[in-house]
Design a protein around this motif. Structure first.
Motif: not given
Length: 555
Positions: A210, A212-213, A215-216
């Motif tokens: 993913q 954007d991992w 930031s998550w």
């Protein structure tokens, strides 16, 4: 040239083609129409053959083998209602992903729909629960490479759940092998000396990271752990701990349930207030057991809900917005490393500790609730657990904290009580380790003749039957009290001692916790197959669960 000989050649090619896809176990029921398949399987040195006289149990035996071996498992049955008896196991496999290859012998077309004996409409009998291949009547006009390619195509395209290969055979079905049709059989040439499929499909299933991992993983997250393997459960537990995210672990998650007894404390106002702060929920696996966990899943509204499971299709009954990621949990974790962070939901730890203390205080009396709470004390070292459905799995989920990475098996796809003993037998045959099987009395009665599969267990085996005289799961439901016993619980008032004697299992009926512990310790040391019956108060287990849920809500 003999028809029976060509039937045998056809079956030999079919069975060999299956072995090229990792199939090493074949479960066989007696039958005449299936004789060519049975004889071919028996002659194939790559296969371990298992037998059972009950097709319903045979299907669940194969299901258990596939769970533990993590490979396709074959089933051979004769025509007629023998085929229909496989339905429950095939439904379960479709829901939980075990790969079953069902070879259903059939009458040739001219004997269908004309009143012929033991002939039913078998083509597509399993509907959407199994992909199907309907073979023609064996004939040397069809080259062996066609048969092999048809099998390869089916198994390459159907990689989840069961498949049916319907195999019509004309008589005669028996006879001496006169050596005929050897050239037809040998036509694939070097394939017979190889170990790979004739037709290999290129399927690149790459788990995508993913983007954007990074930031998550900085946000407040919650991990929900459903049905997984023991290795995956341990990996998920370590991953969640590193992130500082609370982990809500199901009884089948094998995560060690770091926040134990969640089915008791999830309705506490403080728990709901804390969990409402979650920005991301990452769920691994499906098949959640606890009622309170399912209720929270349904009501929770984080910014994103990611569901990671190797099974295709929809797996979230609450229909959250977010991402459905088809991947094995272990593989996905490697692509999404955890960053060490401080835990953000410390209140949940305190609630879990409080719930465990309340369970301990409420389960001092010998009975079903105490068994569920202290179950880890009974587990064999380096062993495995098979837990049944209905009330007992809910009590274990609510009261126990199972060891991290300890193998736990069950049939929680359709959550039926049919075939549980048979499935447990299959698990232990694939993984010959000491095993505790925990079932209720009605579940045991439902599959009683599967005790025949347990007589020669490959490792110490204990079937622990909790006899609360009926289906006491209905005591948790708003069933009408006047009709509850007759139409729902259906108490049978039986002893399992005669059943153990009939099938040659050692039997015990301990009357206190100390006697139970001592007997099971002896079982693990001495080996053999044992049926241990615990006769408990009918409704106390269910009543204890109800009382503790209420007590925890008000704590």
């Amino acid at each position: 040239m003999s028809i029976s000989t060509f039937n045998r050649r056809w079956a030999e090619v079919l069975i060999e083609a299956l072995t090229r896809h990792g199939l090493r176990h074949m479960c066989i029921a007696p039958g005449s129409r299936s004789a060519p398949l049975t004889l071919a399987a028996a002659a194939n040195g790559k296969l371990t053959c298992h037998t059972h006289f009950d097709e319903r149990g045979l299907g669940h035996l194969a299901l258990g083998l596939a769970k533990a071996a993590r490979q396709p498992v074959g089933i051979i049955v004769t025509s007629g209602t023998a085929v229909a008896n496989l339905y429950p196991a095939i439904i379960e496999a479709r829901l939980t992903g075990e790969r079953l290859v069902v070879l259903t012998a059939d009458r040739p077309p001219e004997l269908i729909d004309c009143g012929a004996n033991q002939a039913i409409a078998q083509v597509g009998i399993f509907a959407d629960h199994a992909d199907a291949l309907n073979l023609p009547r064996p004939t040397d006009a069809i080259p062996a490479r066609w048969l092999i390619s048809a099998v390869d195509n089916l198994l390459a395209s159907a990689r989840f759940g069961a498949v049916q290969i319907n195999c019509p055979f004309a008589e005669p079905l028996y006879g001496e092998d006169d050596g005929a049709y050897q050239s037809w059989r040998d036509a694939p040439g070097a394939w017979w000396q190889q170990t790979t499929p004739w037709l290999r499909y290129s399927q690149q299933a790459i788990t995508m990271r993913q983007p954007d991992w990074f930031s998550w993983r900085q946000k407040r997250g919650v991990v929900v752990a459903g049905r997984m393997s023991a290795e995956e459960g341990a990996q998920v537990a370590e991953w969640a701990s590193t992130l500082g995210w609370p982990l809500l672990g199901d009884v089948l998650s094998q995560t060690g349930q770091p926040l134990a007894c969640s089915d008791l404390w999830l309705n506490h106002p403080q728990a709901r207030q804390t969990l409402a702060q979650a920005e991301l929920v990452v769920q691994f696996g499906g098949g959640l057991t606890g009622k309170r966990l399912l209720q929270w899943q349904n009501s929770s509204r984080p910014e994103n809900w990611w569901l990671v499971d190797s099974a295709p299709g929809r797996r979230d009954p609450a229909a959250h917005g977010g991402r459905r990621i088809i991947a094995a949990p272990g593989e996905w974790l490697r692509q999404h490393p955890a960053q060490p962070r401080a835990a953000w939901a410390g209140h949940l730890v305190l609630l879990s500790i409080t719930a465990q203390q309340q369970v301990d205080a409420a389960t001092q009396t010998f009975g079903e609730a105490r068994l569920a709470h202290r179950l880890p004390e009974l587990l064999p070292e380096n062993g495995q657990l098979f837990v049944g459905n209905s009330l007992i799995v809910r009590l274990v989920d609510a009261f126990a904290q199972l060891p991290v990475g300890y193998p736990v098996y069950s049939n929680r796809g359709a959550s039926g009580i049919d075939g549980l003993l048979s499935s447990a037998a299959g698990v232990q045959r694939a993984q010959p380790r000491p095993m505790l099987v925990l079932l209720g009395d009605i579940s045991t009665l439902y599959d009683l003749n599967a005790l025949a599969l347990l007589r020669d267990a490959p490792a110490p085996l204990v079937v622990l039957v909790v006899n609360n005289n009926g289906g006491q799961i209905f005591s948790l439901l708003p069933t009408p009290e006047a009709e509850r016993q007759r139409f729902f619980c259906m108490p049978q008032s039986v002893s399992f001692a005669p059943a153990a004697a009939m099938f040659g299992l050692q039997y015990a009926c301990p009357e206190n916790w100390s006697a139970l512990q001592t007997y099971l310790q002896q079982c693990w040391r001495r080996g053999g197959s044992h049926l241990v019956e615990l006769v408990v108060d009918a409704e106390s287990g269910a009543q204890t669960l109800v009382a503790l849920v209420k007590q925890m809500e008000e704590a």
